[in-house]
Design a protein around this motif. Structure first.
Motif, PDB file in Angstrom:
ATOM      1  N   MET A 160      26.845  49.003 -56.425  1.00 28.22           N
ATOM      2  CA  MET A 160      26.496  48.651 -55.157  1.00 28.22           C
ATOM      3  C   MET A 160      26.606  47.075 -54.852  1.00 28.22           C
ATOM      4  O   MET A 160      26.928  46.685 -56.077  1.00 28.22           O
ATOM      5  CB  MET A 160      25.425  48.517 -54.447  1.00 28.22           C
ATOM      6  N   THR A 161      27.504  46.349 -53.998  1.00 28.22           N
ATOM      7  CA  THR A 161      28.551  45.015 -53.814  1.00 28.22           C
ATOM      8  C   THR A 161      26.536  43.827 -53.632  1.00 28.22           C
ATOM      9  O   THR A 161      25.665  45.002 -53.362  1.00 28.22           O
ATOM     10  CB  THR A 161      28.440  44.268 -52.720  1.00 28.22           C
ATOM     11  N   ASP A 162      26.685  42.715 -53.954  1.00 32.13           N
ATOM     12  CA  ASP A 162      25.705  42.434 -53.581  1.00 32.13           C
ATOM     13  C   ASP A 162      25.133  41.906 -52.079  1.00 32.13           C
ATOM     14  O   ASP A 162      25.975  42.139 -50.795  1.00 32.13           O
ATOM     15  CB  ASP A 162      25.882  40.962 -54.159  1.00 32.13           C
ATOM     16  N   LEU A 163      24.228  41.352 -51.980  1.00 30.07           N
ATOM     17  CA  LEU A 163      23.703  41.592 -50.432  1.00 30.07           C
ATOM     18  C   LEU A 163      23.597  42.867 -50.009  1.00 30.07           C
ATOM     19  O   LEU A 163      23.664  42.542 -48.467  1.00 30.07           O
ATOM     20  CB  LEU A 163      24.275  40.534 -49.622  1.00 30.07           C
ATOM     21  N   GLN A 164      23.282  43.880 -50.118  1.00 33.09           N
ATOM     22  CA  GLN A 164      23.718  45.784 -49.773  1.00 33.09           C
ATOM     23  C   GLN A 164      22.537  46.594 -49.893  1.00 33.09           C
ATOM     24  O   GLN A 164      22.334  46.197 -51.855  1.00 33.09           O
ATOM     25  CB  GLN A 164      24.997  46.185 -49.801  1.00 33.09           C
ATOM     26  N   PRO A 168      22.640  53.318 -50.232  1.00 36.82           N
ATOM     27  CA  PRO A 168      21.519  54.681 -49.097  1.00 36.82           C
ATOM     28  C   PRO A 168      20.732  54.759 -49.644  1.00 36.82           C
ATOM     29  O   PRO A 168      19.855  54.949 -48.422  1.00 36.82           O
ATOM     30  CB  PRO A 168      22.988  55.683 -49.151  1.00 36.82           C
ATOM     31  N   GLU A 169      20.479  55.109 -50.522  1.00 36.15           N
ATOM     32  CA  GLU A 169      18.695  55.711 -50.570  1.00 36.15           C
ATOM     33  C   GLU A 169      18.066  54.202 -50.976  1.00 36.15           C
ATOM     34  O   GLU A 169      17.236  54.310 -50.799  1.00 36.15           O
ATOM     35  CB  GLU A 169      19.059  55.689 -52.749  1.00 36.15           C
ATOM     36  N   GLU A 170      18.383  53.555 -50.979  1.00 30.12           N
ATOM     37  CA  GLU A 170      17.441  51.660 -51.000  1.00 30.12           C
ATOM     38  C   GLU A 170      17.482  51.695 -49.710  1.00 30.12           C
ATOM     39  O   GLU A 170      16.305  51.061 -49.216  1.00 30.12           O
ATOM     40  CB  GLU A 170      17.384  50.978 -51.918  1.00 30.12           C
ATOM     41  N   MET A 171      18.485  51.675 -48.453  1.00 30.05           N
ATOM     42  CA  MET A 171      18.063  52.017 -47.152  1.00 30.05           C
ATOM     43  C   MET A 171      17.570  53.037 -47.079  1.00 30.05           C
ATOM     44  O   MET A 171      16.009  52.200 -45.376  1.00 30.05           O
ATOM     45  CB  MET A 171      19.912  51.934 -46.676  1.00 30.05           C
ATOM     46  N   ALA A 172      17.229  54.583 -47.167  1.00 33.88           N
ATOM     47  CA  ALA A 172      16.164  55.220 -46.903  1.00 33.88           C
ATOM     48  C   ALA A 172      14.662  54.603 -47.130  1.00 33.88           C
ATOM     49  O   ALA A 172      13.948  55.022 -46.467  1.00 33.88           O
ATOM     50  CB  ALA A 172      16.670  56.287 -47.260  1.00 33.88           C
ATOM     51  N   ARG A 173      15.027  54.013 -48.206  1.00 33.97           N
ATOM     52  CA  ARG A 173      13.396  53.440 -48.522  1.00 33.97           C
ATOM     53  C   ARG A 173      12.660  52.463 -47.364  1.00 33.97           C
ATOM     54  O   ARG A 173      11.688  52.160 -47.282  1.00 33.97           O
ATOM     55  CB  ARG A 173      13.173  53.197 -50.081  1.00 33.97           C
ATOM     56  N   ALA A 174      13.488  51.308 -47.614  1.00 34.59           N
ATOM     57  CA  ALA A 174      13.619  50.427 -47.147  1.00 34.59           C
ATOM     58  C   ALA A 174      12.915  51.016 -45.547  1.00 34.59           C
ATOM     59  O   ALA A 174      12.344  50.301 -45.052  1.00 34.59           O
ATOM     60  CB  ALA A 174      14.410  49.367 -46.993  1.00 34.59           C
ATOM     61  N   GLU A 190      17.504  35.730 -59.092  1.00 39.76           N
ATOM     62  CA  GLU A 190      17.180  37.019 -59.016  1.00 39.76           C
ATOM     63  C   GLU A 190      15.846  37.754 -58.521  1.00 39.76           C
ATOM     64  O   GLU A 190      15.313  37.324 -58.154  1.00 39.76           O
ATOM     65  CB  GLU A 190      16.737  37.909 -60.839  1.00 39.76           C
ATOM     66  N   GLY A 191      16.862  38.864 -57.850  1.00 36.01           N
ATOM     67  CA  GLY A 191      16.170  39.604 -56.555  1.00 36.01           C
ATOM     68  C   GLY A 191      14.451  40.368 -57.003  1.00 36.01           C
ATOM     69  O   GLY A 191      15.098  40.549 -58.696  1.00 36.01           O
ATOM     70  N   CYS A 192      14.312  41.047 -56.253  1.00 34.37           N
ATOM     71  CA  CYS A 192      13.614  42.139 -56.086  1.00 34.37           C
ATOM     72  C   CYS A 192      13.799  43.532 -56.030  1.00 34.37           C
ATOM     73  O   CYS A 192      14.612  43.648 -54.915  1.00 34.37           O
ATOM     74  CB  CYS A 192      11.588  41.365 -56.150  1.00 34.37           C
ATOM     75  N   ARG A 193      13.219  44.170 -56.105  1.00 33.94           N
ATOM     76  CA  ARG A 193      13.061  45.853 -54.992  1.00 33.94           C
ATOM     77  C   ARG A 193      12.668  46.045 -53.513  1.00 33.94           C
ATOM     78  O   ARG A 193      11.727  44.585 -53.406  1.00 33.94           O
ATOM     79  CB  ARG A 193      12.248  46.863 -56.006  1.00 33.94           C
ATOM     80  N   VAL A 194      13.036  46.228 -53.198  1.00 33.21           N
ATOM     81  CA  VAL A 194      12.601  45.429 -51.197  1.00 33.21           C
ATOM     82  C   VAL A 194      10.618  47.245 -51.918  1.00 33.21           C
ATOM     83  O   VAL A 194      10.219  46.293 -50.917  1.00 33.21           O
ATOM     84  CB  VAL A 194      13.004  47.415 -50.694  1.00 33.21           C
TER      85      VAL A 194
END
Ligand SMILES: Cc1ncc(COP(=O)(O)O)c(C=O)c1O
Length: 485
Positions: free
Chosen positions: A1-5, A8-14, A54-58
């Protein structure tokens, strides 16, 4: 997955986390304190965080929401949150926000947002028709009433300046322009006067009558006095619901003066104009159809989430005159069906705020809003009647719309301030301050979908109790004795 996106699996979790948050928040709302016991250490820690590399998890974001944001938020949708003209959002509005952000239409040029453009024009037309502003009327959705007022005053000023508006502007005028309003008018008009370079010295605050309505006779005198002094009256700002007491100025009489004197009539209806959705209250706004411009706030009596205001202008051409530009880097291709909203206001990039306004009206229909508005007015009348009936309270203003200003009769200003402070700090209810005729009191504004008559009775009992306690402390008397209060 490219940056800032999201994949699909994390989208569903969010999406699932958001859904759970929304459902749980509403279910547990009444159990939360209205006003938080602010955890200053937790907020200081949050503010001390360095910009993350660095980022974190949703999931981490939602954990932080639970741990830091929610316990330190003022719960404006709580049934006992009543301090300002501030609604609890209707149910569809947060969903419209999410959809609008996902679609991310830029509502500046119609080519970037054809459907959103049609939606915005539709709600503008519905509102213009609701207020009888005529076929030539137009407007746009704004961030709120303050911006709507600023845009309307700009249109009024530039209509007056005519062709000089884009040339010498105010600097080319021999005589200062003067604007008139009542002593009850909202501070956004002071800000507008300042931003537009009119100067506070040229804002006349005409005294209001004992029901807090602008007095037409004094307005007439002031206009004539200024003309005699060589000044140039150009605009009157009337109120359809003053911010403090909800008073409605005599709009038809003011329109008559404006017409005779060649003045632009702006009606600040940010607070009260949308009570026109209730046929029972529409009559109180008689004369509003004569306005040259009108502000109203869907984020008040339409119960949308922040932000959604609206400005309407009887002749949409006045907005174009004030705001249209044609820079070469924008492909502006207006036609009979579509306008570029960038030509109607100060913003270029604009979000799709109109969606939540449109969905609110489509999902619930105007009759539901009429019922809710009447319910809010009834709650205010209940509180007002209770304040009038009890010798413990003193009503500070007539109850016109959905707000009530009152004080504890046995306490002075400091005592009333102490009661309000303690009420808010207790987290049991949140009312606002009211200073009327130099006297301090409390103000409850009913704009909360969850407030019930039982809440009103409980709040009044709580305030009376606090009053007894404050009075005892001041006099050092036995609380039992003070029950006669
Ligand atoms: C009469 C009046 N005008 C203007 C405003 C400002 O509206 P907003 O907060 O949407 O900018 C308010 C806000 O309560 C108001 O009551």
């Amino acid at each position: 997955m490219t940056d800032l996106q999201f994949c699909p699996e994390e989208m569903a979790r969010a999406a699932a986390l958001t859904q759970r948050f929304m459902a749980d928040y509403h279910a547990g709302l009444a159990q939360r304190p209205v006003y938080p016991q602010v955890d200053r250490a937790a907020l200081a820690k949050l503010m001390a965080e360095p910009l993350p590399e660095e980022g974190c998890r949703v999931e981490d974001l939602f954990e932080e929401l639970d741990a830091v944001i929610l316990p330190n938020a003022t719960h404006t949708a709580h049934p006992r949150f009543l301090p300002y003209v501030q609604p609890s959002p209707n149910a569809v509005s947060p969903f419209a926000e999410a959809v609008a952000a996902t679609l991310n239409q830029n509502c500046n040029l119609w080519t970037l947002s054809p459907a959103a453009n049609a939606v915005e024009r539709t709600v503008i037309r519905w509102f213009a028709d609701l207020f009888g502003l005529g076929e030539a009327a137009g407007g746009l959705i704004t961030s709120g009433g303050s911006m709507a007022n600023l845009i309307a005053l700009t249109a009024a000023r530039d209509r007056h300046l005519g062709s000089a508006a884009r040339g010498a502007g105010l600097q080319g005028r021999p005589a200062p322009l003067v604007l008139y309003t009542s002593d009850q008018t909202h501070s956004s008009i002071d800000k507008g006067v300042s931003i537009l370079g009119l100067g506070a010295d040229h804002l006349r605050r005409i005294p209001s009558d004992d029901a807090f309505r602008l007095r037409p006779d004094l307005l007439q005198d002031a206009v004539e006095r200024d003309r005699a002094r060589g000044l140039t009256p150009f605009c009157v700002v009337a109120n359809a619901g003053t911010v403090m007491t909800g008073a409605i100025d005599p709009l038809a009489a003011l329109a008559g003066i404006c017409r005779a004197q060649g003045l632009w009539l702006h009606v600040d209806g940010a607070y009260g104009a949308l009570t026109a959705l209730s046929p029972r209250h529409r009559q109180a706004l008689a004369g509003i159809e004569l306005a040259d411009s009108l502000s109203l706030d869907p984020h008040k009596f339409l119960f949308t989430s922040f932000e959604a205001g609206c400005v309407l202008v009887r002749d949409a051409g006045a907005l174009r005159h004030a705001f249209s530009t044609t820079p070469s880097y924008l492909a502006m291709e207006e036609d009979a069906d579509f306008v570029d909203f960038a030509n109607y206001g100060p913003q270029l990039s604009r979000g799709f705020k109109a969606l939540k306004v449109w969905w609110s009206l489509r999902r619930f229909g105007s009759k539901a809003f009429a019922r809710v508005i009447e319910r809010m007015m009834a709650l205010a009348r209940q509180m007002g009647a209770q304040a009038e009936a009890s010798s413990a309270f003193e009503l500070l203003a007539p109850v016109t719309l959905n707000c009530v200003c009152f004080r504890l009769a046995a306490l002075d200003d400091r005592g009333n301030e102490a009661v309000l402070r303690r009420l808010v700090e207790s987290g049991k209810a949140f009312l606002g301050p009211a200073r009327i005729g130099g006297r301090f009191g409390q103000r409850a504004c009913f704009m909360n979908l969850r407030t019930t008559p039982e809440d009103v009775a409980a709040i009044m009992a709580e305030i009376a109790d606090l009053g007894r306690d404050v009075s005892c402390r001041a006099e050092n008397t036995d609380p039992e004795q003070a029950k006669v209060l």
